[in-house]
Motif scaffolding. Structure first.
Motif, PDB file in Angstrom:
ATOM      1  N   ARG A  96       0.540  -1.502   0.110  1.00 55.98           N
ATOM      2  CA  ARG A  96      -0.424   0.325   0.108  1.00 55.98           C
ATOM      3  C   ARG A  96       1.046   1.578   0.017  1.00 55.98           C
ATOM      4  O   ARG A  96       0.800   1.647   0.594  1.00 55.98           O
ATOM      5  N   SER A  97       1.598   1.397  -1.109  1.00 49.02           N
ATOM      6  CA  SER A  97       3.180   2.381  -1.288  1.00 49.02           C
ATOM      7  C   SER A  97       2.027   3.556  -1.143  1.00 49.02           C
ATOM      8  O   SER A  97       1.032   3.856  -1.768  1.00 49.02           O
ATOM      9  N   PRO A  98       1.689   4.555  -0.166  1.00 47.32           N
ATOM     10  CA  PRO A  98       1.408   6.326  -0.174  1.00 47.32           C
ATOM     11  C   PRO A  98       1.763   6.984  -1.115  1.00 47.32           C
ATOM     12  O   PRO A  98       1.431   7.564  -1.534  1.00 47.32           O
ATOM     13  N   VAL A  99       3.368   6.487  -2.234  1.00 43.67           N
ATOM     14  CA  VAL A  99       3.432   6.864  -3.287  1.00 43.67           C
ATOM     15  C   VAL A  99       2.889   6.237  -4.897  1.00 43.67           C
ATOM     16  O   VAL A  99       3.629   7.047  -5.688  1.00 43.67           O
ATOM     17  N   ASP A 100       2.409   5.468  -4.991  1.00 46.71           N
ATOM     18  CA  ASP A 100       2.217   4.177  -5.738  1.00 46.71           C
ATOM     19  C   ASP A 100       1.232   5.145  -6.589  1.00 46.71           C
ATOM     20  O   ASP A 100       0.881   5.898  -6.409  1.00 46.71           O
ATOM     21  N   PRO A 101       1.889   5.624  -8.640  1.00 47.50           N
ATOM     22  CA  PRO A 101       1.447   5.959  -9.180  1.00 47.50           C
ATOM     23  C   PRO A 101      -0.038   6.172  -9.632  1.00 47.50           C
ATOM     24  O   PRO A 101       0.105   7.009  -9.911  1.00 47.50           O
ATOM     25  N   ASP A 102      -0.188   5.142  -9.207  1.00 43.89           N
ATOM     26  CA  ASP A 102      -1.707   4.707  -9.639  1.00 43.89           C
ATOM     27  C   ASP A 102      -2.638   5.058  -8.955  1.00 43.89           C
ATOM     28  O   ASP A 102      -4.276   5.035  -8.224  1.00 43.89           O
ATOM     29  N   HIS A 103      -2.342   4.392  -7.420  1.00 47.25           N
ATOM     30  CA  HIS A 103      -3.219   4.727  -6.869  1.00 47.25           C
ATOM     31  C   HIS A 103      -2.602   4.940  -4.936  1.00 47.25           C
ATOM     32  O   HIS A 103      -2.886   5.161  -3.504  1.00 47.25           O
ATOM     33  N   GLY A 104      -1.795   5.622  -4.872  1.00 50.37           N
ATOM     34  CA  GLY A 104      -1.137   6.855  -3.954  1.00 50.37           C
ATOM     35  C   GLY A 104      -2.288   7.206  -3.392  1.00 50.37           C
ATOM     36  O   GLY A 104      -2.577   6.751  -1.843  1.00 50.37           O
ATOM     37  N   GLU A 105      -3.135   8.581  -3.363  1.00 47.51           N
ATOM     38  CA  GLU A 105      -4.261   8.843  -2.557  1.00 47.51           C
ATOM     39  C   GLU A 105      -5.063   7.950  -1.912  1.00 47.51           C
ATOM     40  O   GLU A 105      -5.428   8.177  -0.627  1.00 47.51           O
ATOM     41  N   LEU A 111      -4.633   3.941   4.732  1.00 49.76           N
ATOM     42  CA  LEU A 111      -3.563   3.794   5.563  1.00 49.76           C
ATOM     43  C   LEU A 111      -3.750   4.636   6.829  1.00 49.76           C
ATOM     44  O   LEU A 111      -3.558   4.344   7.933  1.00 49.76           O
ATOM     45  N   HIS A 112      -4.161   5.879   6.732  1.00 43.47           N
ATOM     46  CA  HIS A 112      -5.245   6.060   7.159  1.00 43.47           C
ATOM     47  C   HIS A 112      -6.211   5.574   8.515  1.00 43.47           C
ATOM     48  O   HIS A 112      -5.711   5.587   9.825  1.00 43.47           O
ATOM     49  N   ARG A 113      -6.707   5.077   7.895  1.00 45.75           N
ATOM     50  CA  ARG A 113      -7.581   3.433   8.300  1.00 45.75           C
ATOM     51  C   ARG A 113      -7.082   2.683   9.340  1.00 45.75           C
ATOM     52  O   ARG A 113      -8.050   2.799  10.335  1.00 45.75           O
ATOM     53  N   ALA A 114      -5.909   2.495   8.536  1.00 47.49           N
ATOM     54  CA  ALA A 114      -4.676   1.144   9.437  1.00 47.49           C
ATOM     55  C   ALA A 114      -4.817   2.084  11.144  1.00 47.49           C
ATOM     56  O   ALA A 114      -4.326   0.527  11.416  1.00 47.49           O
ATOM     57  N   ILE A 128       3.978   0.407   7.927  1.00 49.55           N
ATOM     58  CA  ILE A 128       3.429   0.740   6.372  1.00 49.55           C
ATOM     59  C   ILE A 128       5.152   0.579   5.780  1.00 49.55           C
ATOM     60  O   ILE A 128       5.941   0.112   5.879  1.00 49.55           O
ATOM     61  N   GLY A 129       4.907   0.423   4.566  1.00 56.50           N
ATOM     62  CA  GLY A 129       5.911   0.101   2.801  1.00 56.50           C
ATOM     63  C   GLY A 129       5.481   1.151   1.848  1.00 56.50           C
ATOM     64  O   GLY A 129       4.501   0.997   2.219  1.00 56.50           O
ATOM     65  N   PHE A 130       6.729   1.416   0.475  1.00 60.39           N
ATOM     66  CA  PHE A 130       6.418   1.807  -0.360  1.00 60.39           C
ATOM     67  C   PHE A 130       6.193   0.079  -1.592  1.00 60.39           C
ATOM     68  O   PHE A 130       6.314   1.160  -2.404  1.00 60.39           O
ATOM     69  N   PHE A 131       6.664  -1.255  -0.584  1.00 61.95           N
ATOM     70  CA  PHE A 131       6.200  -1.764  -1.665  1.00 61.95           C
ATOM     71  C   PHE A 131       4.867  -2.147  -2.627  1.00 61.95           C
ATOM     72  O   PHE A 131       3.952  -1.632  -1.609  1.00 61.95           O
ATOM     73  N   ARG A 132       5.109  -2.075  -3.810  1.00 63.42           N
ATOM     74  CA  ARG A 132       3.494  -2.017  -4.280  1.00 63.42           C
ATOM     75  C   ARG A 132       3.103  -3.336  -4.797  1.00 63.42           C
ATOM     76  O   ARG A 132       3.506  -4.407  -4.889  1.00 63.42           O
ATOM     77  N   ALA A 133       1.747  -3.419  -5.218  1.00 68.90           N
ATOM     78  CA  ALA A 133       1.010  -4.850  -5.747  1.00 68.90           C
ATOM     79  C   ALA A 133       2.419  -5.368  -6.853  1.00 68.90           C
ATOM     80  O   ALA A 133       2.997  -4.889  -7.504  1.00 68.90           O
ATOM     81  N   LEU A 134       2.235  -7.151  -6.371  1.00 68.29           N
ATOM     82  CA  LEU A 134       2.724  -7.734  -7.264  1.00 68.29           C
ATOM     83  C   LEU A 134       2.674  -7.457  -8.613  1.00 68.29           C
ATOM     84  O   LEU A 134       2.035  -7.925  -8.809  1.00 68.29           O
TER      85      LEU A 134
END
Length: 326
Positions: A96-105, A111-114, A128-134
């Motif tokens: 759940r990368s907070p800067v995923d280019p497609d799903h960051g927002e 993550l706030h809900r988490a 949390i981490g910056f790794f994205r979907a496989l």
């Protein structure tokens, strides 16, 4: 710099060591998901964790997305945990990368809900981490880390994205602090936390006492490519540790051919010495929860063996002295 953490008794039996839920799939044989499963189904899985001797669990969101449960269902989960005798010292999120280019927002909202969900479970830490979907190639591989995944842009080549990453981690860290929690950043290849230097740079730039590192060096030592020696990485990141995904790997490097091979292993038989790393982390002020992870085979049983090994290390006179002095 040591991270501000709650005091921890020198009694190793009281240190929270949780089981990850990696070995429990999020999709059931009939095609439904654990998310939809009645509480009785959650109880059956969590009973296995308790029967393995754990008193703590990290409800990894590859199994159950606690952050996406309604308030009533979150209460159901709390009731099940109480019934089976488990508590939640940490809540780990995945991909759940907070800067995923497609799903960051979208990921930031999750993550706030988490953070809120973790507070409701009585946790100490959200990871949390910056790794994205496989990617498809990773999904098709026996071990997903042997195939190339997404890459974060280099901070100096794309300073705007890096600044956004720092700002978003700081935002989440402040939210965690408001809930009495700490935020931990998981090390993972090809992300802003993909090297020891990068991880230290990130946590230093965020510069909040509630934000530290999850030195999951196993994520890097398992790669079939050259990586920094674990001893050098550990020396850099352990002073910033506030939570820890503990796992280990066998790693063989053939200097004549350049071939590299790795495989999951119990903590005491892998390439990294947790005896040395745990003592060093405690010396630098680490008092946070730990989660046992293991891929392949009976991961829960290996995790239980790892838990007992960690408790043995915490009970050594060396570590007891460090805890008493700290």
């Amino acid at each position: 710099m040591a991270r501000a953490q709650a005091g921890r008794s020198s009694d190793p039996a009281g240190w929270p060591i949780a089981a990850a839920m990696l070995q429990f799939p999020g999709t059931l044989p009939d095609g439904t998901t654990v998310q939809e499963q009645p509480a009785e189904g959650w109880a059956r899985s969590l009973e296995e964790v308790a029967d393995a001797g754990f008193d703590c669990v990290d409800p990894t969101d590859t199994w159950l997305r606690v952050a996406d449960l309604s308030p009533d269902r979150q209460q159901e989960l709390r009731d099940v945990l109480a019934d089976v005798g488990l508590r939640v010292p940490a809540l780990s999120t995945s991909r759940r990368s907070p800067v995923d280019p497609d799903h960051g927002e979208e990921n930031m909202a999750y993550l706030h809900r988490a953070v809120d969900a973790a507070a409701g479970l009585g946790a100490e830490v959200v990871c949390i981490g910056f790794f994205r979907a496989l990617l498809p190639e990773q999904q098709a591989a026996q071990w997903f880390w042997t195939a190339q995944g997404p890459l974060d842009p280099a901070p100096d080549e794309d300073p705007d994205t890096y600044r956004l990453a720092v700002d978003r981690v700081r935002e989440l860290g402040r939210h965690a602090a408001e809930n009495g929690l700490q935020l931990s950043l998981e090390m993972y290849e090809d992300t802003y936390l993909g090297t020891a230097d990068g991880a230290v740079r990130m946590v230093t730039d965020v510069d909040l006492p509630e934000v530290g590192l999850n030195p999951d060096l196993g994520n890097l030592q398992r790669l079939h490519r050259p990586v920094e020696r674990w001893t050098e990485m550990a020396a850099k990141v352990l002073p910033h540790t506030n939570f820890w995904h503990t796992k280990n790997y066998l790693r063989t490097e053939d200097a004549t051919t350049g071939a590299i091979s790795t495989a999951p292993s119990p903590l005491e038989t892998g390439v990294m010495s947790y005896r040395e790393m745990l003592a060093t982390a405690v010396e630098h002020g680490f008092r946070g929860p730990m989660t046992c992870e293991h891929y392949g085979g009976d991961g829960l049983s290996v995790s239980a063996r790892n838990r007992d090994y960690l408790r043995g290390l915490l009970g050594t006179r060396r570590v007891r002295r460090l805890l008493a002095d700290g």
